[in-house]
Design a protein around this motif. Structure first.
Motif, PDB file in Angstrom:
ATOM      1  N   GLN A   1      -2.114   6.434  -7.648  1.00  0.00           N
ATOM      2  CA  GLN A   1      -0.817   5.914  -7.234  1.00  0.00           C
ATOM      3  C   GLN A   1      -0.707   5.864  -5.713  1.00  0.00           C
ATOM      4  O   GLN A   1      -1.132   6.779  -5.010  1.00  0.00           O
ATOM      5  CB  GLN A   1       0.306   6.763  -7.824  1.00  0.00           C
ATOM      6  CG  GLN A   1       0.470   6.579  -9.324  1.00  0.00           C
ATOM      7  CD  GLN A   1       1.549   7.465  -9.921  1.00  0.00           C
ATOM      8  OE1 GLN A   1       2.399   8.000  -9.214  1.00  0.00           O
ATOM      9  NE2 GLN A   1       1.510   7.630 -11.229  1.00  0.00           N
TER      10      GLN A   1
ATOM     11  N   LEU B   1       0.723  -2.472 -14.201  1.00  0.00           N
ATOM     12  CA  LEU B   1      -0.315  -1.882 -13.349  1.00  0.00           C
ATOM     13  C   LEU B   1      -0.795  -0.551 -13.903  1.00  0.00           C
ATOM     14  O   LEU B   1      -1.994  -0.246 -13.880  1.00  0.00           O
ATOM     15  CB  LEU B   1       0.211  -1.717 -11.920  1.00  0.00           C
ATOM     16  CG  LEU B   1       0.662  -3.017 -11.237  1.00  0.00           C
ATOM     17  CD1 LEU B   1       1.059  -2.750  -9.791  1.00  0.00           C
ATOM     18  CD2 LEU B   1      -0.429  -4.076 -11.291  1.00  0.00           C
TER      19      LEU B   1
ATOM     20  N   ILE C   1       3.262  -2.116  -5.327  1.00  0.00           N
ATOM     21  CA  ILE C   1       2.429  -0.943  -5.589  1.00  0.00           C
ATOM     22  C   ILE C   1       3.209   0.353  -5.437  1.00  0.00           C
ATOM     23  O   ILE C   1       2.722   1.404  -5.872  1.00  0.00           O
ATOM     24  CB  ILE C   1       1.151  -0.914  -4.717  1.00  0.00           C
ATOM     25  CG1 ILE C   1       1.483  -0.834  -3.224  1.00  0.00           C
ATOM     26  CG2 ILE C   1       0.256  -2.085  -5.041  1.00  0.00           C
ATOM     27  CD1 ILE C   1       0.248  -0.625  -2.359  1.00  0.00           C
TER      28      ILE C   1
ATOM     29  N   ASP D   1       3.476   1.241  -8.958  1.00  0.00           N
ATOM     30  CA  ASP D   1       2.224   0.995  -9.674  1.00  0.00           C
ATOM     31  C   ASP D   1       2.080   1.823 -10.944  1.00  0.00           C
ATOM     32  O   ASP D   1       1.216   1.555 -11.778  1.00  0.00           O
ATOM     33  CB  ASP D   1       1.018   1.214  -8.754  1.00  0.00           C
ATOM     34  CG  ASP D   1       1.037   2.565  -8.052  1.00  0.00           C
ATOM     35  OD1 ASP D   1       1.828   3.451  -8.442  1.00  0.00           O
ATOM     36  OD2 ASP D   1       0.260   2.749  -7.085  1.00  0.00           O
TER      37      ASP D   1
ATOM     38  N   LEU E   1      -6.726  -1.510  -8.219  1.00  0.00           N
ATOM     39  CA  LEU E   1      -5.704  -2.331  -7.564  1.00  0.00           C
ATOM     40  C   LEU E   1      -6.057  -2.657  -6.116  1.00  0.00           C
ATOM     41  O   LEU E   1      -5.179  -2.977  -5.319  1.00  0.00           O
ATOM     42  CB  LEU E   1      -4.351  -1.613  -7.610  1.00  0.00           C
ATOM     43  CG  LEU E   1      -3.833  -1.218  -8.987  1.00  0.00           C
ATOM     44  CD1 LEU E   1      -2.502  -0.488  -8.860  1.00  0.00           C
ATOM     45  CD2 LEU E   1      -3.688  -2.432  -9.893  1.00  0.00           C
TER      46      LEU E   1
ATOM     47  N   THR F   1       1.422 -10.466 -12.334  1.00  0.00           N
ATOM     48  CA  THR F   1       1.808  -9.371 -13.228  1.00  0.00           C
ATOM     49  C   THR F   1       2.644  -9.827 -14.418  1.00  0.00           C
ATOM     50  O   THR F   1       3.046  -8.993 -15.226  1.00  0.00           O
ATOM     51  CB  THR F   1       2.605  -8.310 -12.451  1.00  0.00           C
ATOM     52  OG1 THR F   1       3.738  -8.936 -11.830  1.00  0.00           O
ATOM     53  CG2 THR F   1       1.752  -7.646 -11.389  1.00  0.00           C
TER      54      THR F   1
ATOM     55  N   TRP G   1      -4.467  -5.487  -4.072  1.00  0.00           N
ATOM     56  CA  TRP G   1      -3.074  -5.353  -3.660  1.00  0.00           C
ATOM     57  C   TRP G   1      -2.974  -4.703  -2.273  1.00  0.00           C
ATOM     58  O   TRP G   1      -2.026  -4.932  -1.536  1.00  0.00           O
ATOM     59  CB  TRP G   1      -2.294  -4.515  -4.676  1.00  0.00           C
ATOM     60  CG  TRP G   1      -2.103  -5.179  -6.002  1.00  0.00           C
ATOM     61  CD1 TRP G   1      -2.981  -5.186  -7.048  1.00  0.00           C
ATOM     62  CD2 TRP G   1      -0.985  -5.954  -6.416  1.00  0.00           C
ATOM     63  NE1 TRP G   1      -2.472  -5.906  -8.094  1.00  0.00           N
ATOM     64  CE2 TRP G   1      -1.238  -6.390  -7.734  1.00  0.00           C
ATOM     65  CE3 TRP G   1       0.219  -6.319  -5.813  1.00  0.00           C
ATOM     66  CZ2 TRP G   1      -0.335  -7.169  -8.453  1.00  0.00           C
ATOM     67  CZ3 TRP G   1       1.126  -7.093  -6.538  1.00  0.00           C
ATOM     68  CH2 TRP G   1       0.837  -7.512  -7.835  1.00  0.00           C
TER      69      TRP G   1
END
Length: 685
Positions: free
Chosen positions: A489, A482, A474, A477, A383, A595, A386
């Protein structure tokens, strides 16, 4: 206290999170309604029943509890070019020529000597304002704006402040004749004792007068009445209740909040109705605390030290208390100690000498994941994209701070790569606040002109407006799509609040997932350790996904009526799985193109259980921001939507004719030319 160590800015902002969606402080700003909303006259105080709100505390725990209500300092921008004042008081008193600053904090102790017994309810009537008598420098106390309630289940913890304030150094408050008064309410079976209702002015110069972080408690906050920002005229729009359950700073007791809205639409509770023993068992399991709670392997806990002479804990009836991610990084940035004793850190464990490799497992994982996701080669971070704008925003904030607010405290000095320690850096990230800490002895020196606010969601990509959008995403997440593993995390504390404890509470400072509430009502109920005493035994539905015009598409539903509204919805689902909190005007459902899988069916039901569906066939999230989510399209009567984008699974007129699509990457009808990618629907029918 934390704020005493890192300046007035952090002291003010440790608790003001709670509600900074899009960069605004909710509790002190309340609900910023638009200019089109009509201003109202304030109630006449005293006398008018609307001048008072009820604060009702229901004890569902296995022992006595203690409640303290706070009237907060008000040193904000106000009308009439007031650099320090209170627009709430200006409107309440119908006087915009005076600033009405409130320079002191005030505590209302409810039954401090006897407590609220098991199974009992204590209730007070809280006026909008009171006028103190004697030498108190404040002309008025504002009880409604930025109000707080502290809940204790250990009398020793309550006495940390109560014995100071009720002792020789205490400053009891009396009121002038004719002032609205705090009093025990007329609620049936109310155990509030008028003779044991004590009000004191906090003396900042006396240690212990202010409730300190060492004392185990649960905090909640509210603001009553909606007053717009002074820049919008500071208009009084409603006397609504603005509130939320907050775990932004810590978790200690399960609390459920519900409005008292006799005669109004039913509104469920926020928070948790879990039993205290079950709640604490989950906290012990999450933290990895040992049996006597003197250490924790997964997540830090607050220290409840044992007296070596008596072999008793300092707070004998207190249970486990868990700091938030914001609080623990604040602590590790600059540790604080109980009574100044360096052998008694407020939070444990504290490695000595400090070694971040010896931090509890989940804390170390958060730090490592941040490094992985913000530093090349981005190991174990799917990720990483992000994180990029968030890192850019905070790097810029620290650069501005270091250049313009010297001298900086040692714990905020540069350590590596022109940045402070990971703990100091992440303290600001998890507080979502800029690096704006005043140099010691220079209060007010580090201004927004020197260190600007963080980006807001209404700003375009060039101004990093997608940083807060990504930040809020996030935090969750661990959820699909995700699906971050625990060591990937961003903030495992969020899943503690929302998954392990299943609480509808704020887990971080701009938590839109569990949005704050704004409802008409005559007061608030605080149910501690269970749901008894709540008129509505159902939890209020969570907020719908946020819509951000620069970064998401949206589905705007035609407003319903009291007789026919919108009941529930499902996103990318053939069934509905969530209720609308507002069934008449649920606002715009945001769909993040990064997403949202396509095709995606939006399923709706109305309050008569009839079903509606819209199928979104495509969403683009490639190329530079802002994304061209859908091809350019302007609706017409003959063609309300693009068949390449919208399909109607039920083949009904409501969808085929009643769903209007607008798709413009740069919308000429908007002053800021922000994109418009929306589907607007007909009313339910």
């Amino acid at each position: 206290m934390i704020g005493e160590k890192i300046g007035l800015f952090l002291k003010r902002n440790l608790h003001s999170r709670t509600m900074r969606a899009a960069g605004l402080g909710f509790l002190m700003v309340a609900c910023q309604l638009g200019k089109a909303d009509a201003a109202i006259e304030p109630p006449k105080c005293p006398g008018d029943v609307k001048c008072y709100k009820e604060i009702r505390v229901v004890n569902n725990t296995d022992g006595p509890i203690y409640a303290v209500v706070q009237g907060s300092k008000q040193l904000n921008l106000a009308l009439g070019d007031c650099p320090q004042g209170d627009t709430w008081l200006q409107r309440a008193l119908k006087n915009t020529k005076e600033c009405f600053p409130v320079k002191n904090t005030y505590y209302i102790y409810i039954n401090p000597t006897k407590g609220i017994p098991k199974g009992a309810t204590a209730s007070i009537s809280l006026p909008w304002w009171s006028q103190p008598a004697g030498r108190v420098p404040d002309k008025y106390i504002d009880w409604w704006r930025g109000g707080r309630i502290y809940i204790f289940d250990d009398q020793t913890a309550l006495n940390d402040s109560f014995k100071v304030n009720s002792g020789r150094q205490g400053q009891p408050v009396t009121f002038v004749g004719g002032s609205p008064l705090v009093s025990c309410s007329t609620l049936a079976k109310n155990v509030c004792d008028s003779a044991d209702l004590k009000i004191y002015k906090v003396n900042d110069a006396v240690v212990g007068s202010s409730i300190e972080t060492k004392s185990p408690l649960q905090l909640n906050e509210w603001t009553f009445a909606d007053v717009t920002d002074p820049a919008l005229g500071g208009e009084l729009l409603t006397l609504n209740l603005n509130y939320n359950v907050s775990n932004v700073d810590q978790i200690y007791l399960p609390v459920a909040m519900e409005p008292i809205n006799i005669g109004g639409p039913p509104v469920g509770y926020m928070g948790s109705t879990m039993l205290v023993k079950d709640f604490r068992a989950k906290l012990v399991s999450f933290t990895g605390a040992n049996a006597d709670q003197t250490n924790a392997t997964n997540w830090p806990i607050y220290n409840n030290p044992v007296n070596k002479t008596t072999n008793k804990k300092r707070y004998p009836n207190a249970g486990i208390r868990v700091p938030s991610t914001l609080t623990l990084f604040n602590f590790y940035m600059n540790p604080s100690f109980i009574d100044g004793n360096t052998a008694l850190p407020e939070i444990i464990p504290l490695p000595k000498p400090f070694d971040r490799d010896k931090l509890p497992k989940y804390v170390a994982a958060i730090e490592k994941n941040w490094t992985n996701c913000t530093t090349s080669p981005f190991t174990n971070c799917p990720l990483k994209d992000w994180y990029t704008p968030i890192k850019q925003a905070f790097d810029k904030s620290y650069k501005d701070y270091f250049a313009n607010c010297q001298p900086v405290p040692p714990y905020l000095d540069k350590v590596k790569n022109d940045l402070p320690s990971p703990e100091a850096y992440l303290r600001f990230v998890h507080g979502w606040v800029p690096f704006r800490v005043d140099p010691v002895g220079n209060i007010g020196f580090c201004t927004p002109a020197k260190v600007p606010d963080l980006p807001k969601t209404e700003q375009p990509p060039a101004e990093l407006g997608y940083a807060p959008v990504n930040y809020m995403k996030i935090q969750y997440d661990y959820e699909p799509p995700l699906n971050a593993k625990i060591d990937q995390q961003f903030n495992v504390y969020t899943s503690l609040v929302h998954v392990i404890l299943n609480a509808s509470a704020y887990a971080f400072s701009i938590d839109d997932h569990e949005s704050f509430q704004n409802h008409p009502g005559t007061g608030l109920i605080f149910a501690i350790g269970g749901g008894a005493g709540l008129p509505i035994q159902e939890r209020i539905p969570p907020a719908i996904p946020q819509f951000y015009e620069w970064y998401t598409a949206g589905v705007s539903l035609g407003p319903g009526t009291a007789s026919l509204g919108w009941n529930s919805y499902g996103i990318c689902s053939d069934v509905t799985n969530r209720d609308f909190a507002n069934k008449i005007n649920p606002n715009t459902i945001g769909l993040n193109p990064k997403t949202t899988p396509v095709p995606c069916t939006i399923t709706l039901t109305d309050t008569k259980a009839r079903k509606y569906q819209i199928k979104i066939l495509q969403m683009n999230a490639t190329g530079p921001l802002p994304f061209q989510i859908w091809p350019e399209f302007t609706p017409t009567g003959a063609k309300p939507n693009d068949p390449k984008v919208v399909a109607c699974p039920l083949n009904d007129v409501w969808c085929k004719v009643g769903v209007n699509e607008t798709a413009h990457l740069s919308d000429p009808t908007k002053k800021n030319k922000a994109p418009t990618f929306t589907l607007g629907t007909r009313v339910p029918q």
